[in-house]
Design a protein around this motif. Structure first.
Motif, mmCIF file in Angstrom:
data_model
loop_
_atom_site.group_PDB
_atom_site.id
_atom_site.type_symbol
_atom_site.label_atom_id
_atom_site.label_comp_id
_atom_site.label_asym_id
_atom_site.label_seq_id
_atom_site.Cartn_x
_atom_site.Cartn_y
_atom_site.Cartn_z
ATOM 1 N N ALA A 16 0.925 -1.336 0.094
ATOM 2 C CA ALA A 16 -0.078 0.102 0.062
ATOM 3 C C ALA A 16 0.977 1.159 -0.089
ATOM 4 O O ALA A 16 0.448 2.492 -0.406
ATOM 5 C CB ALA A 16 -0.898 -0.137 1.245
ATOM 6 N N ASP A 17 2.061 1.264 0.439
ATOM 7 C CA ASP A 17 3.194 2.578 0.498
ATOM 8 C C ASP A 17 3.795 2.402 -1.089
ATOM 9 O O ASP A 17 4.252 3.651 -1.145
ATOM 10 C CB ASP A 17 4.112 2.110 1.436
ATOM 11 N N ILE A 18 3.481 1.794 -1.763
ATOM 12 C CA ILE A 18 4.043 2.028 -3.238
ATOM 13 C C ILE A 18 2.895 2.653 -3.882
ATOM 14 O O ILE A 18 1.608 2.582 -4.177
ATOM 15 C CB ILE A 18 4.321 0.685 -3.983
ATOM 16 N N LEU A 19 3.505 4.008 -4.285
ATOM 17 C CA LEU A 19 2.628 4.732 -5.271
ATOM 18 C C LEU A 19 2.309 4.545 -6.902
ATOM 19 O O LEU A 19 1.323 4.918 -6.848
ATOM 20 C CB LEU A 19 2.966 6.168 -5.140
ATOM 21 N N ALA A 20 3.227 4.011 -7.232
ATOM 22 C CA ALA A 20 3.023 3.792 -8.702
ATOM 23 C C ALA A 20 4.155 2.735 -9.134
ATOM 24 O O ALA A 20 5.221 2.544 -8.525
ATOM 25 C CB ALA A 20 3.252 5.213 -9.543
ATOM 26 N N ILE A 21 3.729 2.095 -10.166
ATOM 27 C CA ILE A 21 4.725 1.127 -11.058
ATOM 28 C C ILE A 21 5.283 2.083 -12.322
ATOM 29 O O ILE A 21 4.382 2.597 -12.923
ATOM 30 C CB ILE A 21 4.081 -0.176 -11.523
ATOM 31 N N VAL A 22 6.512 2.257 -12.258
ATOM 32 C CA VAL A 22 7.231 2.985 -13.441
ATOM 33 C C VAL A 22 7.018 1.883 -14.851
ATOM 34 O O VAL A 22 7.771 0.916 -14.728
ATOM 35 C CB VAL A 22 8.665 3.149 -13.366
ATOM 36 N N ALA A 23 6.411 2.380 -15.764
ATOM 37 C CA ALA A 23 6.295 1.602 -16.928
ATOM 38 C C ALA A 23 7.206 2.056 -18.151
ATOM 39 O O ALA A 23 7.428 3.445 -17.952
ATOM 40 C CB ALA A 23 4.900 1.838 -17.502
ATOM 41 N N ASP A 24 7.773 1.215 -18.599
ATOM 42 C CA ASP A 24 8.526 1.399 -19.964
ATOM 43 C C ASP A 24 7.676 2.020 -20.999
ATOM 44 O O ASP A 24 6.565 1.439 -21.209
ATOM 45 C CB ASP A 24 9.526 0.119 -20.218
#
Length: 96
Positions: free
Chosen positions: A87-95
């Motif tokens: 829940a502390d992860i704000l976003a996944i960095v997408a290529d």
């Protein structure tokens, strides 16, 4: 030593700071900005957490952005890692 996170926790490693600017200038370590991007090293199994079913959305090898003061810093075999709840992860960095 290898960490195996429990429940909805994720082990992260900070991505190295850029050593050169886009124009090719080499930065001293004091001038390098600490990136806010982390690589996912290990992912917990998910399951029931606080009475709610948690499905893990992140996978090993992905790059993510977390809250600035999230998680717990640990040092294992000389390597600095961060353990956070999913829940502390704000976003996944997408290529692109």
């Amino acid at each position: 030593m290898k960490l195996k996170p429990l429940a909805d926790r994720v082990v992260l490693k900070q991505v190295k700071a850029e050593e050169k600017t886009k124009s090719g200038l080499i930065l001293s370590s004091a001038a390098q900005e600490k990136p806010e991007i982390f690589e996912v090293i290990e992912v917990g199994p998910g399951g029931v957490v606080d009475g709610k079913d948690v499905k893990m959305e992140v996978k090993k090898g992905q790059k993510v952005i977390t809250g600035k003061y999230s998680g717990t810093n640990v040092k294992i075999d000389g390597e600095e890692l961060l353990i956070v709840k999913q829940a502390d992860i704000l976003a996944i960095v997408a290529d692109k």
